[in-house]
Design a protein around this motif. Structure first.
Motif, short mmCIF file in Angstrom:
data_model
loop_
_atom_site.label_atom_id
_atom_site.label_comp_id
_atom_site.label_asym_id
_atom_site.label_seq_id
_atom_site.Cartn_x
_atom_site.Cartn_y
_atom_site.Cartn_z
N ALA A 67 2.89 -12.24 47.61
CA ALA A 67 3.60 -11.01 47.22
C ALA A 67 5.00 -11.41 46.76
N GLU A 68 5.60 -10.58 45.94
CA GLU A 68 6.97 -10.82 45.52
C GLU A 68 7.93 -10.34 46.60
N SER A 69 8.92 -11.15 46.89
CA SER A 69 9.91 -10.77 47.90
C SER A 69 11.15 -10.12 47.28
N THR A 70 11.21 -10.06 45.96
CA THR A 70 12.41 -9.52 45.30
C THR A 70 12.74 -8.06 45.67
N PRO A 71 11.76 -7.19 45.97
CA PRO A 71 12.15 -5.83 46.39
C PRO A 71 13.05 -5.83 47.62
N LEU A 72 12.94 -6.89 48.42
CA LEU A 72 13.74 -6.97 49.64
C LEU A 72 15.18 -7.39 49.38
N GLU A 128 18.22 -14.29 49.14
CA GLU A 128 16.89 -14.79 48.81
C GLU A 128 16.16 -15.29 50.05
N LYS A 129 16.84 -16.09 50.88
CA LYS A 129 16.20 -16.65 52.08
C LYS A 129 15.86 -15.56 53.09
N LYS A 130 16.74 -14.60 53.25
CA LYS A 130 16.47 -13.49 54.16
C LYS A 130 15.26 -12.70 53.69
N ALA A 131 15.19 -12.45 52.38
CA ALA A 131 14.07 -11.70 51.82
C ALA A 131 12.76 -12.46 52.01
N GLN A 132 12.80 -13.77 51.86
CA GLN A 132 11.60 -14.58 52.08
C GLN A 132 11.14 -14.49 53.53
N SER A 133 12.07 -14.63 54.45
CA SER A 133 11.73 -14.62 55.87
C SER A 133 11.13 -13.29 56.31
N VAL A 134 11.77 -12.20 55.90
CA VAL A 134 11.28 -10.87 56.25
C VAL A 134 10.00 -10.57 55.46
N GLY A 135 9.97 -10.97 54.20
CA GLY A 135 8.84 -10.66 53.34
C GLY A 135 7.53 -11.29 53.77
N VAL A 136 7.59 -12.52 54.23
CA VAL A 136 6.34 -13.18 54.61
C VAL A 136 5.74 -12.52 55.85
N TRP A 137 6.58 -12.05 56.75
CA TRP A 137 6.06 -11.35 57.93
C TRP A 137 5.54 -9.96 57.55
N ALA A 138 6.22 -9.31 56.62
CA ALA A 138 5.75 -8.01 56.14
C ALA A 138 4.40 -8.15 55.46
N GLY A 159 11.12 -19.49 46.03
CA GLY A 159 11.54 -18.65 44.91
C GLY A 159 11.36 -17.18 45.23
N LYS A 160 10.67 -16.45 44.36
CA LYS A 160 10.54 -15.02 44.56
C LYS A 160 9.21 -14.62 45.20
N TYR A 161 8.43 -15.61 45.69
CA TYR A 161 7.12 -15.31 46.26
C TYR A 161 7.03 -15.72 47.73
N LYS A 201 -10.35 -16.74 45.09
CA LYS A 201 -9.45 -15.72 44.56
C LYS A 201 -8.14 -15.70 45.33
N LEU A 202 -7.05 -15.67 44.60
CA LEU A 202 -5.74 -15.46 45.20
C LEU A 202 -5.46 -13.97 45.19
N HIS A 203 -5.29 -13.38 46.37
CA HIS A 203 -5.08 -11.94 46.48
C HIS A 203 -3.59 -11.65 46.32
N MET A 204 -3.27 -10.83 45.35
CA MET A 204 -1.88 -10.53 45.07
C MET A 204 -1.52 -9.12 45.52
N GLU A 205 -0.52 -9.04 46.36
CA GLU A 205 0.01 -7.76 46.79
C GLU A 205 1.24 -7.47 45.93
N LEU A 206 1.11 -6.51 45.04
CA LEU A 206 2.19 -6.25 44.09
C LEU A 206 3.38 -5.58 44.75
N LYS A 207 3.14 -4.87 45.87
CA LYS A 207 4.24 -4.22 46.57
C LYS A 207 4.10 -4.49 48.06
#
Length: 207
Positions: free
Chosen positions: A7-12, A40-50, A73-75, A200-206
């Motif tokens: 998933a992209e972490s940029t929304p965070l 960026e790092k904070k978004a990655q850390s929170v994003g991967v758990w989300a 990066g942004k993923y 298949k790589l499953h992509m979560e767009l949001k």
């Protein structure tokens, strides 16, 4: 079976979005995010758990399922098995410059020589980061992570790649699956003792 999601972490990067997911974190993940400085790092850390929480909610994985995380990066990336009896490791890296000193010092001779046969700098960078994610995903699957020397095992590239040498303590058969995002400069791989890895790589767009 093992599956992989990104998933992209940029929304965070937006404070309101970040705070919403931050509040849902367990305490130990909040402390990990708090220790990081960059957005960026904070978004990655929170994003991967989300991402992991969303996977559990939508796919109903059994409690204790084998799981591993990565981000770059942004993923953010998550790989999980529907069993806790297997080992799983994953790695995601944004492609950068070829780091010859790292390849020469830490990779196996065969891996280094394979990279150096490439005639262009871009070709060498592509192979370097391909090896990087393959090696780190195995290291994470063993549970040793970076404590396991990267030259303690050797990978031969193919479709799929195979381990041609591995530490005696991790002699169980390991399998690989590689993924890519169209037009995005990233390498990613999953390594598992489960032979069944979803292509298949499953992509979560949001998130």
């Amino acid at each position: 079976m093992v599956r992989a999601w990104i998933a992209e972490s940029t929304p965070l990067y937006e404070r309101e979005c970040y705070e919403r997911y931050y509040r849902a974190l367990p305490d130990f993940r909040r402390k990990k995010a708090d220790a990081l400085r960059s957005v960026e790092k904070k978004a990655q850390s929170v994003g991967v758990w989300a991402l992991w929480a969303k996977i559990c909610e939508e796919y109903g994985l059994p409690e204790g399922s084998a799981v591993n995380f990565s981000h770059s990066g942004k993923y953010v990336m998550c790989a999980a098995a529907d069993s806790k009896k297997v080992c799983v490791g994953c790695d995601l890296e944004k492609i950068g410059v070829f780091r010859e000193n790292v390849a020469k010092r830490f990779f196996c001779p065969e891996e280094y020589e394979t990279i150096m046969k490439e005639k262009t700098e871009d070709g060498r960078a592509q192979l370097f980061y391909r090896y990087w994610v393959l090696k780190e995903s195995f290291m994470k699957a063993t549970g040793r992570g970076m404590a396991l020397p990267a030259n303690a095992f050797c990978i031969r590239l193919g479709e799929p790649p195979v381990l041609i040498r591995q530490p005696a303590e991790f002699s169980q058969e390991h399998y690989y699956m590689e993924y890519k995002i169209d037009a995005a400069p990233y390498k990613m791989a999953v390594c598992s003792t489960d032979k069944e890895i979803d292509v298949k790589l499953h992509m979560e767009l949001k998130l």
